[in-house]
Design an enzyme around this catalytic site. Structure first.
Site, short mmCIF file in Angstrom:
data_model
loop_
_atom_site.label_atom_id
_atom_site.label_comp_id
_atom_site.label_asym_id
_atom_site.label_seq_id
_atom_site.Cartn_x
_atom_site.Cartn_y
_atom_site.Cartn_z
N MET A 98 40.53 -41.48 29.06
CA MET A 98 40.58 -42.92 28.74
C MET A 98 39.18 -43.44 28.45
SD MET A 98 43.07 -44.19 31.76
CE MET A 98 44.69 -43.47 32.01
N SER A 114 49.86 -34.88 36.23
CA SER A 114 48.69 -35.60 35.69
C SER A 114 47.65 -35.72 36.79
CB SER A 114 49.11 -36.99 35.23
OG SER A 114 47.95 -37.79 35.09
N ASP A 125 44.27 -36.73 31.38
CA ASP A 125 44.25 -38.06 30.75
C ASP A 125 42.83 -38.54 30.49
OD1 ASP A 125 47.06 -38.97 30.66
OD2 ASP A 125 46.97 -38.71 32.84
N ASP A 184 55.72 -39.61 29.65
CA ASP A 184 54.55 -39.86 30.50
C ASP A 184 54.56 -41.31 30.99
OD1 ASP A 184 52.05 -39.91 31.68
OD2 ASP A 184 50.92 -39.61 29.81
N HIS A 228 45.55 -35.48 26.91
CA HIS A 228 46.12 -36.73 26.36
C HIS A 228 44.95 -37.68 26.10
CE1 HIS A 228 48.83 -40.49 27.37
NE2 HIS A 228 48.45 -40.46 26.10
N HIS A 275 48.19 -31.88 33.07
CA HIS A 275 48.04 -33.00 32.12
C HIS A 275 46.72 -33.71 32.41
CE1 HIS A 275 49.67 -36.12 29.40
NE2 HIS A 275 49.16 -37.01 30.24
N MET A 327 43.48 -40.92 25.18
CA MET A 327 43.73 -42.37 25.03
C MET A 327 42.40 -43.00 24.63
SD MET A 327 46.20 -42.82 28.31
CE MET A 327 45.66 -41.28 29.04
N MET A 349 55.45 -42.40 25.29
CA MET A 349 54.93 -43.08 26.49
C MET A 349 56.06 -43.92 27.08
SD MET A 349 51.85 -42.14 27.08
CE MET A 349 51.64 -43.23 28.50
C1 DX5 Z 1 49.01 -43.28 31.99
C2 DX5 Z 1 48.69 -41.81 31.89
C3 DX5 Z 1 49.58 -41.00 32.73
C4 DX5 Z 1 49.51 -41.28 34.21
C5 DX5 Z 1 50.93 -41.19 34.69
O1 DX5 Z 1 48.36 -43.97 31.02
O2 DX5 Z 1 48.83 -41.34 30.56
O3 DX5 Z 1 49.51 -39.61 32.46
O4 DX5 Z 1 48.70 -40.42 34.93
O5 DX5 Z 1 50.97 -41.59 36.01
P1 DX5 Z 1 52.33 -41.84 36.79
O6 DX5 Z 1 53.14 -40.58 36.72
O7 DX5 Z 1 51.89 -42.19 38.16
O8 DX5 Z 1 53.04 -42.99 36.10
ZN ZN Z 2 48.98 -39.13 30.15
#
Ligand code: DX5
Ligand code: ZN
Length: 217
Positions: A37, A8, A35, A175, A66, A33, A68, A137
């Protein structure tokens, strides 16, 4: 199902992102990956379309987006056009999950559905046949570097059993809080796509990737 590591880039150093993408590629990570947000579905804001377009030029690896974000159907087409290979939406963020999955597939990319720790696997039972991947998750989404919530392991096992019973070939991604101490448990429970942020980007990136891949053999 084939096991793949999905670093990620939320935990990467954005000033030298291209270089760090090169390091994870070279060390053998199969996915990237990504992310997204929105400060609404989750408390923080990360990055979006322009960054995806930019990294698409720098990696041939499969980019696993991903989302969010609330009402993700608003942006599915744009993320597909920007270079996503898989687009994963949260069941909790979609008013019409079934239709959103159809939309993702109509854009010619793979479709994933994610569920938060407190969302039961039964909530997505009817869409399992139409998705390519389920993301369980293992932390509450929003931040890197959290600790894995132990009861989520039971959900991985539950989903894995359902897939076996229904003869469904879908990827199970996990994740949040995955590192050298927790990876064995999620693999044993049936996960095959392993997201890791801080466990990859903190310290020696290539060694971290190699050590995690070693555990996934
Ligand atoms: C969290 C993200 C993850 C995050 C994971 O909301 O979806 O992908 O980057 O980070 P680690 O592996 O550090 O928990
Ligand atoms: Zn993620």
């Amino acid at each position: 199902m084939e096991r793949c590591l999905a670093p990620s880039i939320l935990s990467a150093d954005f000033g030298i992102l291209k270089e760090q993408l090169g390091l994870i590629d070279e060390a053998g990570a199969q996915y990237v990956h990504f992310d997204v947000m929105d400060g609404m579905f989750v408390p923080s804001i990360s990055f979006g379309l322009p960054v995806l377009k930019s990294i698409r030029k720098d990696t041939d690896r499969l980019i696993d987006v991903h989302l969010m974000i609330v009402d993700p159907e608003r942006y599915v087409k744009e993320f597909a056009e920007a270079g996503a290979d898989i687009i994963t939406v949260h069941a909790e963020a979609c008013k019409h999950l079934d239709a959103t999955i159809d939309l993702i597939k109509s854009c010619g990319v793979m479709a994933g559905v994610a569920i938060n720790p407190a969302t039961p696997v039964s909530n997505i039972i009817h869409v399992l046949e139409k998705v390519d991947m389920v993301l369980i998750m293992t932390v509450n989404p929003g931040f890197g570097g959290q600790s894995l919530i132990p009861y989520t392991i039971d959900k991985i096992r539950e989903l894995s059993l359902i897939c076996r019973e229904k003869k469904l070939k879908l990827d199970i991604e996990v994740d949040g809080g995955i590192n050298k101490n927790t990876i064995d448990d999620v693999l044993e429970a049936g996960a095959n796509i392993i997201v890791a942020g801080s466990a990859v980007f903190n310290g020696d990136i290539q060694n971290n990737v190699k050590n995690l891949l070693e555990k996934m053999r």
